[in-house]
Design an enzyme around this catalytic site. Structure first.
Site, PDB file in Angstrom:
ATOM      1  N   GLU A 154      12.624  30.033   3.912  1.00  0.00           N
ATOM      2  CA  GLU A 154      12.105  28.659   3.907  1.00  0.00           C
ATOM      3  C   GLU A 154      11.964  28.123   2.492  1.00  0.00           C
ATOM      4  O   GLU A 154      12.318  26.988   2.217  1.00  0.00           O
ATOM      5  CB  GLU A 154      10.733  28.633   4.617  1.00  0.00           C
ATOM      6  CG  GLU A 154      10.011  27.286   4.509  1.00  0.00           C
ATOM      7  CD  GLU A 154       8.561  27.327   5.020  1.00  0.00           C
ATOM      8  OE1 GLU A 154       8.135  28.384   5.524  1.00  0.00           O
ATOM      9  OE2 GLU A 154       7.879  26.301   4.913  1.00  0.00           O
ATOM     10  N   TYR A 212      26.232   0.210   5.209  1.00  0.00           N
ATOM     11  CA  TYR A 212      26.686  -0.840   4.288  1.00  0.00           C
ATOM     12  C   TYR A 212      28.062  -1.367   4.659  1.00  0.00           C
ATOM     13  O   TYR A 212      28.334  -2.549   4.564  1.00  0.00           O
ATOM     14  CB  TYR A 212      26.697  -0.319   2.845  1.00  0.00           C
ATOM     15  CG  TYR A 212      25.439  -0.654   2.099  1.00  0.00           C
ATOM     16  CD1 TYR A 212      25.220  -1.924   1.576  1.00  0.00           C
ATOM     17  CD2 TYR A 212      24.456   0.306   1.916  1.00  0.00           C
ATOM     18  CE1 TYR A 212      24.055  -2.223   0.885  1.00  0.00           C
ATOM     19  CE2 TYR A 212      23.284   0.013   1.230  1.00  0.00           C
ATOM     20  CZ  TYR A 212      23.094  -1.252   0.717  1.00  0.00           C
ATOM     21  OH  TYR A 212      21.953  -1.550   0.042  1.00  0.00           O
ATOM     22  N   ASP A 226       6.582  30.748   5.719  1.00  0.00           N
ATOM     23  CA  ASP A 226       5.140  30.855   5.527  1.00  0.00           C
ATOM     24  C   ASP A 226       4.466  31.199   6.850  1.00  0.00           C
ATOM     25  O   ASP A 226       4.978  30.878   7.923  1.00  0.00           O
ATOM     26  CB  ASP A 226       4.568  29.513   5.039  1.00  0.00           C
ATOM     27  CG  ASP A 226       4.823  29.271   3.557  1.00  0.00           C
ATOM     28  OD1 ASP A 226       5.086  30.243   2.827  1.00  0.00           O
ATOM     29  OD2 ASP A 226       4.737  28.098   3.135  1.00  0.00           O
TER      30      ASP A 226
END
Lengths: 371, 371
Positions: free
Chosen positions: B199, B103, B251
């Site tokens: 995680e 910006y 996982d």
């Protein structure tokens, strides 16, 4: 629903309610009756805006869930499993995630190939059924949702026994947990004059780095978009218990206004928890469409509204809580201007800290907010 | 690239490098030469695995960006704008987001209808060009990425001058900021024996609630999926500066293994920052495919691998850092079993705290990890 306590239950009270549910079912079975649960309906048809309280509420309609009914037996069993699982968590004093609960309850029924649950999409709505049936919140059932958001300011809290001075949290801040009930989080002392909830993480970093909260004596929270339950509940507790005003700072677009709207009145989807989450006194401090002129934001920093923006804005023109004249003016001006703006548009070309040193102080001083 | 310092630059050093860039361009122009930037190529063709260091690194190939070239002039201008913008931030001692920088730099060139930048998608790669050209990291340029992750443990840190005892952070924890360079975050003292990177947020909550970090004297961090830069950098600093081992708990699926892989060796996309982010000594503590048998995880709690899982796993069989026998065994067993598992599968039917009370202590005690 005037009779709804909607929370504030101690672990003991919640266990009593869970046991009551089980007892009613067991007694019906003993008497040879069909065990039945009366579950308040969580649908648009049973949601209304309570003008007096200024929040979105659930109505009084319920549906019966019967045990001896082929279409309902499985859901009945699932409801009992969820209630039993929650009871175990509350009794053990531990908390868990919705996914964890799903895993704990998922198993193949002995002697069949039928699973209690196949997907988490099955257990999540059952949890909402239990919440609304027992007039309790998932946090009281020791279930947590996703965590997001951080907080700093001139306030000392106690979190799970640890006393934490949120005026000394560096650049990181205290990560707001999902469960912020009084049993976990207590307010010890504070010097804050108001609470500022900031939609955008990057903008919160600017406010923290500039020590805006120190200069202004306020508590700053960031929600990372739509605030998660923990942030909404904590903000409500800060407002109610410490009697602090709440200002909400969001992008000038329909999504930003919707975030403000949910913080203030609650959402249709989760109408049953409005009393615990909504802050009807919340004030919208910016970004207003009129700030574009007021703060001379260049045209090339605005973004054209698309079709979806227009239709969302038109929908909001009909919301009961946006019927006040200044809100109608605000929404109509957004449509007329044809553009939206992000908070970052304030930091261009000028002082990097324009938003903390000029924009917000001036808007507060001139009382340029909407409520 | 043996000569790459890859960071650890003070603000002063970074400003000197930014000024050097500008001076070289100005001098070329003064001498009537075509100002040229030599930018290291950030593409697979210029990425290699450094066996000795055990990280993914950028090679030595560069591309020239010429000022007097119709195809390159705009990018050249954009590169100069980004470098000038960063210099301003570093000099002011303030930090900002990538979006904010976009910006600040976006404007219409006077007398034309041409914008310096139209979308953030244009400025982000230019920032990476500047990073890699100056051999500096965006955090050193005072630019921050998204924040995610929280941390607790027996360690006291100093964050922006505030001393924070991470053993007294309640249920929330300290929110890890995006910029964790030594100028912002210092380690004051600690009693930790290792670092555990988790995680999943919900699993981290379990570890925190059970005060696993207190009993085990370890620092626990959660990354909310793929760890953001701040978490990776902080973990690397904890490992290098405090000489702590790092265990990664994910996982049992290709995504979890990929997270571990990126933490350990770095990623191909961001190969130029491996030296500042990667932790080659990272150990994979679970969930292993072999845990299914070892910990008697019921079949109905596993999830079938889909086609994508299979092809991702097959790809990983070819990764240079997964060539060790135990890793080949692990990956082949996942393919052979045909299933994956989430960490939540450990908390079913047994003790809610199985993962903190039995699973992890046993795996650590029996040294059942891969590295």
């Amino acid at each position: 629903m005037s009779g709804r306590r909607n929370g504030n239950g101690s672990d003991k009270a919640v266990i009593a309610r869970l046991e009551g549910l089980g007892r009613a079912v067991a007694e019906a079975a003993r008497k040879g009756k069909n065990p039945t649960l009366e579950i308040p309906i969580r649908a648009l048809s049973n949601v209304k805006f309570n003008d007096k309280r200024s929040i979105i509420e659930l109505g009084d309609e319920t549906q019966s869930r019967l045990f001896l009914n082929v279409a309902m037996a499985k859901k009945f069993m699932q409801t009992m499993l969820v209630a039993a699982g929650c009871k175990e968590f509350v009794e053990s004093g531990k908390t868990t995630s919705l996914r964890d609960l799903f895993y704990r309850l998922k198993h193949t029924l002995p002697g069949t190939t039928e699973n209690t649950f196949d997907e988490q999409e099955e257990s999540d709505p059952i949890i909402e059924d239990v919440e609304v049936t027992l007039d309790t919140l998932r946090e009281e059932l020791h279930l947590f949702a996703s965590r997001k958001g951080s907080m700093v300011g001139p306030i000392t809290i106690r979190d799970s026994g640890d006393q934490i001075d949120l005026a000394r949290m560096g650049s990181g801040g205290w990560a707001v947990p999902s469960i912020v009930e009084p049993s976990v989080i207590q307010f010890v002392r504070h010097e804050a004059k108001y609470v500022l909830l900031i939609e955008k993480e990057a903008v919160w970093v600017r406010f923290n780095e500039d020590k805006f909260w120190k200069r202004e004596k306020c508590i700053i929270l960031q929600s990372g978009g739509q605030p998660p339950r923990g942030v909404r509940r904590l903000v409500q507790r800060l407002v109610n218990e410490l009697k602090l005003p709440l200002f909400v700072l969001v992008d000038n677009d329909p999504w930003g206004l919707y975030i403000y709207s949910v913080v203030k009145q609650g959402s249709i989807n989760l109408a049953y928890e409005s009393m615990r989450m909504a802050v009807p006194a919340a004030r919208f401090i910016g970004l207003s469409t009129f700030d574009r002129e007021e703060f001379k934001i260049a045209k090339d920093l605005t973004i054209a509204l698309d079709e979806q923006d227009r239709s969302r804005t038109k929908q909001m023109l009909d919301y009961p809580w946006f019927q006040k004249k200044p809100w109608q003016r605000e929404l109509k001006e957004m449509l007329a201007s044809g553009v939206k703006m992000e908070l970052e548009a304030l930091s261009t070309k000028r002082n990097i800290s324009f938003i903390t040193e000029e924009y917000l102080p001036r808007k507060l001083k001139e009382k340029k907010w909407l409520d």
